[in-house]
Design an enzyme around this catalytic site. Structure first.
Site, PDB file in Angstrom:
ATOM      1  N   THR A  62      -2.026  10.398  -6.849  1.00  0.00           N
ATOM      2  CA  THR A  62      -1.615  11.046  -5.604  1.00  0.00           C
ATOM      3  C   THR A  62      -0.574  12.128  -5.868  1.00  0.00           C
ATOM      4  O   THR A  62       0.193  12.037  -6.832  1.00  0.00           O
ATOM      5  CB  THR A  62      -1.022   9.982  -4.654  1.00  0.00           C
ATOM      6  N   ASP A  63      -0.515  13.112  -4.973  1.00  0.00           N
ATOM      7  CA  ASP A  63       0.524  14.146  -5.092  1.00  0.00           C
ATOM      8  C   ASP A  63       1.917  13.568  -4.845  1.00  0.00           C
ATOM      9  O   ASP A  63       2.924  14.203  -5.157  1.00  0.00           O
ATOM     10  CB  ASP A  63       0.254  15.321  -4.135  1.00  0.00           C
ATOM     11  N   GLU A  64       1.972  12.345  -4.285  1.00  0.00           N
ATOM     12  CA  GLU A  64       3.287  11.766  -3.979  1.00  0.00           C
ATOM     13  C   GLU A  64       4.093  11.461  -5.236  1.00  0.00           C
ATOM     14  O   GLU A  64       5.302  11.253  -5.153  1.00  0.00           O
ATOM     15  CB  GLU A  64       3.123  10.516  -3.097  1.00  0.00           C
ATOM     16  N   SER A 119       5.068   3.276  -7.928  1.00  0.00           N
ATOM     17  CA  SER A 119       4.061   2.443  -8.605  1.00  0.00           C
ATOM     18  C   SER A 119       2.889   3.300  -9.078  1.00  0.00           C
ATOM     19  O   SER A 119       2.331   3.072 -10.153  1.00  0.00           O
ATOM     20  CB  SER A 119       3.586   1.309  -7.690  1.00  0.00           C
ATOM     21  N   LYS A 120       2.524   4.310  -8.295  1.00  0.00           N
ATOM     22  CA  LYS A 120       1.430   5.198  -8.724  1.00  0.00           C
ATOM     23  C   LYS A 120       1.878   6.023  -9.940  1.00  0.00           C
ATOM     24  O   LYS A 120       1.102   6.261 -10.867  1.00  0.00           O
ATOM     25  CB  LYS A 120       1.006   6.125  -7.576  1.00  0.00           C
ATOM     26  N   TYR A 162       5.771   2.870  -3.206  1.00  0.00           N
ATOM     27  CA  TYR A 162       4.351   3.217  -3.405  1.00  0.00           C
ATOM     28  C   TYR A 162       4.205   4.318  -4.454  1.00  0.00           C
ATOM     29  O   TYR A 162       3.496   4.167  -5.450  1.00  0.00           O
ATOM     30  CB  TYR A 162       3.710   3.667  -2.080  1.00  0.00           C
TER      31      TYR A 162
HETATM   32  P1  NAD Z   1      -7.208   1.949   0.855  1.00  0.00           P
HETATM   33  O1  NAD Z   1      -5.984   1.139   1.055  1.00  0.00           O
HETATM   34  O2  NAD Z   1      -8.037   2.325   2.029  1.00  0.00           O
HETATM   35  O3  NAD Z   1      -8.183   1.206  -0.175  1.00  0.00           O
HETATM   36  C1  NAD Z   1      -7.709   0.503  -1.287  1.00  0.00           C
HETATM   37  C2  NAD Z   1      -8.762  -0.534  -1.658  1.00  0.00           C
HETATM   38  O4  NAD Z   1      -8.305  -1.244  -2.826  1.00  0.00           O
HETATM   39  C3  NAD Z   1      -8.981  -1.599  -0.569  1.00  0.00           C
HETATM   40  O5  NAD Z   1     -10.359  -1.735  -0.304  1.00  0.00           O
HETATM   41  C4  NAD Z   1      -8.406  -2.873  -1.173  1.00  0.00           C
HETATM   42  O6  NAD Z   1      -9.095  -4.052  -0.757  1.00  0.00           O
HETATM   43  C5  NAD Z   1      -8.591  -2.623  -2.659  1.00  0.00           C
HETATM   44  N1  NAD Z   1      -7.651  -3.408  -3.473  1.00  0.00           N
HETATM   45  C6  NAD Z   1      -6.317  -3.581  -3.261  1.00  0.00           C
HETATM   46  N2  NAD Z   1      -5.813  -4.402  -4.206  1.00  0.00           N
HETATM   47  C7  NAD Z   1      -6.841  -4.736  -5.044  1.00  0.00           C
HETATM   48  C8  NAD Z   1      -6.939  -5.532  -6.210  1.00  0.00           C
HETATM   49  N3  NAD Z   1      -5.871  -6.179  -6.705  1.00  0.00           N
HETATM   50  N4  NAD Z   1      -8.135  -5.630  -6.818  1.00  0.00           N
HETATM   51  C9  NAD Z   1      -9.237  -5.004  -6.321  1.00  0.00           C
HETATM   52  N5  NAD Z   1      -9.200  -4.246  -5.205  1.00  0.00           N
HETATM   53  C10 NAD Z   1      -8.010  -4.105  -4.580  1.00  0.00           C
HETATM   54  O7  NAD Z   1      -6.732   3.234   0.056  1.00  0.00           O
HETATM   55  P2  NAD Z   1      -7.380   4.698  -0.026  1.00  0.00           P
HETATM   56  O8  NAD Z   1      -6.716   5.559   0.964  1.00  0.00           O
HETATM   57  O9  NAD Z   1      -8.852   4.586  -0.057  1.00  0.00           O
HETATM   58  O10 NAD Z   1      -6.851   5.149  -1.458  1.00  0.00           O
HETATM   59  C11 NAD Z   1      -7.619   4.912  -2.632  1.00  0.00           C
HETATM   60  C12 NAD Z   1      -6.862   5.456  -3.828  1.00  0.00           C
HETATM   61  O11 NAD Z   1      -6.612   6.844  -3.652  1.00  0.00           O
HETATM   62  C13 NAD Z   1      -5.493   4.794  -4.036  1.00  0.00           C
HETATM   63  O12 NAD Z   1      -5.310   4.618  -5.416  1.00  0.00           O
HETATM   64  C14 NAD Z   1      -4.517   5.817  -3.497  1.00  0.00           C
HETATM   65  O13 NAD Z   1      -3.278   5.734  -4.164  1.00  0.00           O
HETATM   66  C15 NAD Z   1      -5.229   7.117  -3.800  1.00  0.00           C
HETATM   67  N6  NAD Z   1      -4.932   8.256  -2.910  1.00  0.00           N
HETATM   68  C16 NAD Z   1      -5.055   8.124  -1.547  1.00  0.00           C
HETATM   69  C17 NAD Z   1      -4.814   9.224  -0.730  1.00  0.00           C
HETATM   70  C18 NAD Z   1      -4.970   9.145   0.771  1.00  0.00           C
HETATM   71  O14 NAD Z   1      -4.625  10.098   1.475  1.00  0.00           O
HETATM   72  N7  NAD Z   1      -5.494   8.061   1.323  1.00  0.00           N
HETATM   73  C19 NAD Z   1      -4.441  10.444  -1.294  1.00  0.00           C
HETATM   74  C20 NAD Z   1      -4.327  10.545  -2.700  1.00  0.00           C
HETATM   75  C21 NAD Z   1      -4.583   9.433  -3.482  1.00  0.00           C
HETATM   76  P1  TYD Z   2       0.709   8.422   6.262  1.00  0.00           P
HETATM   77  O1  TYD Z   2      -0.634   8.568   6.902  1.00  0.00           O
HETATM   78  O2  TYD Z   2       1.323   7.062   6.185  1.00  0.00           O
HETATM   79  O3  TYD Z   2       0.577   9.083   4.809  1.00  0.00           O
HETATM   80  P2  TYD Z   2       1.735   9.423   3.709  1.00  0.00           P
HETATM   81  O4  TYD Z   2       3.005   8.815   4.129  1.00  0.00           O
HETATM   82  O5  TYD Z   2       1.195   8.772   2.482  1.00  0.00           O
HETATM   83  O6  TYD Z   2       1.782  10.910   3.645  1.00  0.00           O
HETATM   84  O7  TYD Z   2       1.733   9.358   7.032  1.00  0.00           O
HETATM   85  C1  TYD Z   2       1.529  10.753   7.134  1.00  0.00           C
HETATM   86  C2  TYD Z   2       2.728  11.359   7.817  1.00  0.00           C
HETATM   87  O8  TYD Z   2       2.779  10.900   9.178  1.00  0.00           O
HETATM   88  C3  TYD Z   2       4.054  10.930   7.201  1.00  0.00           C
HETATM   89  O9  TYD Z   2       4.962  12.035   7.239  1.00  0.00           O
HETATM   90  C4  TYD Z   2       4.564   9.822   8.109  1.00  0.00           C
HETATM   91  C5  TYD Z   2       4.006  10.218   9.471  1.00  0.00           C
HETATM   92  N1  TYD Z   2       3.660   9.092  10.378  1.00  0.00           N
HETATM   93  C6  TYD Z   2       4.173   9.069  11.693  1.00  0.00           C
HETATM   94  O10 TYD Z   2       4.912   9.980  12.121  1.00  0.00           O
HETATM   95  N2  TYD Z   2       3.835   8.030  12.496  1.00  0.00           N
HETATM   96  C7  TYD Z   2       3.040   6.999  12.081  1.00  0.00           C
HETATM   97  O11 TYD Z   2       2.801   6.039  12.861  1.00  0.00           O
HETATM   98  C8  TYD Z   2       2.515   7.042  10.746  1.00  0.00           C
HETATM   99  C9  TYD Z   2       1.624   5.951  10.225  1.00  0.00           C
HETATM  100  C10 TYD Z   2       2.848   8.123   9.930  1.00  0.00           C
END
Ligand code: NAD
Ligand code: TYD
Length: 339
Positions: free
Chosen positions: A125-127, A156-157, A153
């Site tokens: 992630t960009d975070e 850990s990433k 979070y």
């Molecule tokens: P999500 O929470 O929707 O999905 C995560 C999945 O991992 C879930 O289905 C969960 O059951 C599974 N999981 C959790 N712990 C596990 C374990 N111990 N063993 C096996 N499976 C397990 O998350 P997401 O938004 O789909 O993100 C997927 C990946 O992409 C993550 O690694 C996240 O850090 C990364 N990512 C997400 C975003 C975003 O905007 N959502 C952006 C950049 C990177």
């Molecule tokens: P989020 O979807 O949790 O993604 P991330 O924190 O990983 O970027 O949140 C996106 C942005 O929205 C973040 O600045 C926090 C804000 N936010 C709210 O203002 N209200 C909410 O209820 C949630 C879940 C997020």
């Protein structure tokens, strides 16, 4: 090619499985997921009868089960999406983030070395770069930006990313890492901003905006992320990091207002609530490297993607209702009540 997709029943994993099965009908996909609160096996109903797809419920931290699976399946490629992924939950309970995101990654890489996986791809992630100031629109995250995390979070990433780099250098594991900006689209769990606001808006519930809503995120339609990962695992250079983002920066408050307008609701639903601890101000990706090296460009403009996304949630009300009628209500109350 046989690909292991971990976290396959989560938001991006689900979208990636559908993308790969459609784009590469010659490949076999094994989807793995522990089915935590965020994993939903019904997401994969659309491919459960596809002979190129199979699913296994497993914990990436379970070394014995993971090694047995690798021995049996002989994967060519591993794409690791499995993670605890929500910043707010990591602030409340960091431990499971460290265990799943770092130690789970280690188990997958150990198995990849032992069973000769040709490419281990870490979805990051960009975070991991921390945040950028709001008043410096000229600044972007590049692959050379130092790791500098804010939340448990993102830490850990970042820990996992460093370990992936170390496994490449020390043991020669053929790895790639992608660092993407915020995704939106179908199947996203409604703890995240966009689906949470769509669901609350539809139900005329208040819309909890953290702080003043001025934090900026760089939003990418999930299918564009899937396409980028597909390019990286096939054409990306081993040992490299690729940033993924589509130059689409938006303030949270503007997203919330856009959803309100699209659903014909009132801005009176907006409630400004206590800010997130350590809240990152701005994320913004410079995607030059993946564009120049792999020809990747985002295809879905935000104005189209957000409409497609809202429509998906409107057309899949049962999907949302099943989620919010379960454990979610306790989560919501603990996170937002009296905030
Ligand atoms: P999500 O929470 O929707 O999905 C995560 C999945 O991992 C879930 O289905 C969960 O059951 C599974 N999981 C959790 N712990 C596990 C374990 N111990 N063993 C096996 N499976 C397990 O998350 P997401 O938004 O789909 O993100 C997927 C990946 O992409 C993550 O690694 C996240 O850090 C990364 N990512 C997400 C975003 C975003 O905007 N959502 C952006 C950049 C990177
Ligand atoms: P989020 O979807 O949790 O993604 P991330 O924190 O990983 O970027 O949140 C996106 C942005 O929205 C973040 O600045 C926090 C804000 N936010 C709210 O203002 N209200 C909410 O209820 C949630 C879940 C997020």
């Amino acid at each position: 090619m046989k690909i292991l997709v971990t976290g396959a029943a989560g938001f991006i994993g689900t979208n990636f499985v559908y993308y790969e099965l459609e784009k590469h009908p010659e490949d076999k996909i094994v989807g793995l997921d522990l089915l935590t609160y965020a994993g939903n096996l019904e997401n994969l109903d659309g491919c459960k009868n596809n002979p190129n797809f199979s699913f296994v419920k497993m914990d990436i931290r379970d070394r014995k089960e993971i090694f047995d699976l690798f021995e049996k399946e002989k994967f060519d490629v591993v794409v690791n999406f499995a993670a605890e992924s929500h910043v707010d939950r990591s602030i409340e309970n960091p431990e499971v983030f460290l265990k799943t995101n770092i130690l789970g990654t280690q188990v997958l890489m150990d198995a990849s070395i032992k069973y000769g996986v040709k490419r281990y791809h870490q979805v990051s992630t960009d975070e991991v770069y921390g945040d950028l100031p709001l008043d410096r629109p000229d600044m972007f995250f590049t692959e050379d930006t130092p790791i500098h995390t804010s939340s448990p979070y993102s830490s850990s990433k970042a820990g996992a990313d460093l370990l992936v780099g170390a496994y490449h250098r020390t043991y020669g594991l053929p790895v790639t890492i992608s660092r993407c900006s915020n995704n939106y689209g179908p199947y996203q769990f409604p703890e995240k901003l966009i689906p949470l606001m769509i669901n609350n808006c539809q139900n005329n519930k208040s819309l909890p905006v953290y702080g003043e809503g001025l934090n900026v995120r760089d939003w990418l339609y999930v299918e564009d992320h899937c396409k980028a990962i597909d390019l990286i695992i096939r054409n990306g250079k081993v040992g490299e990091v690729y940033n993924i983002g589509g130059h689409n920066e938006m303030r949270n408050i503007d997203i919330v207002k856009l959803i309100i307008r699209h659903l014909n609701k009132s801005e009176d639903l907006i409630t400004y609530v206590t800010d997130r601890k350590g809240h990152d101000l701005r994320y913004a990706i410079d995607p030059t490297k993946i564009h120049n090296e792999l020809g990747w460009l985002p295809e879905t403009m935000f104005k189209d993607g957000i409409v497609k996304t809202i429509d998906w949630y409107l057309n899949n009300k049962e999907w949302m209702e099943k989620i919010v009628s379960g454990e979610y209500q306790n989560y919501y109350d603990s996170m937002y009540k009296n905030r």
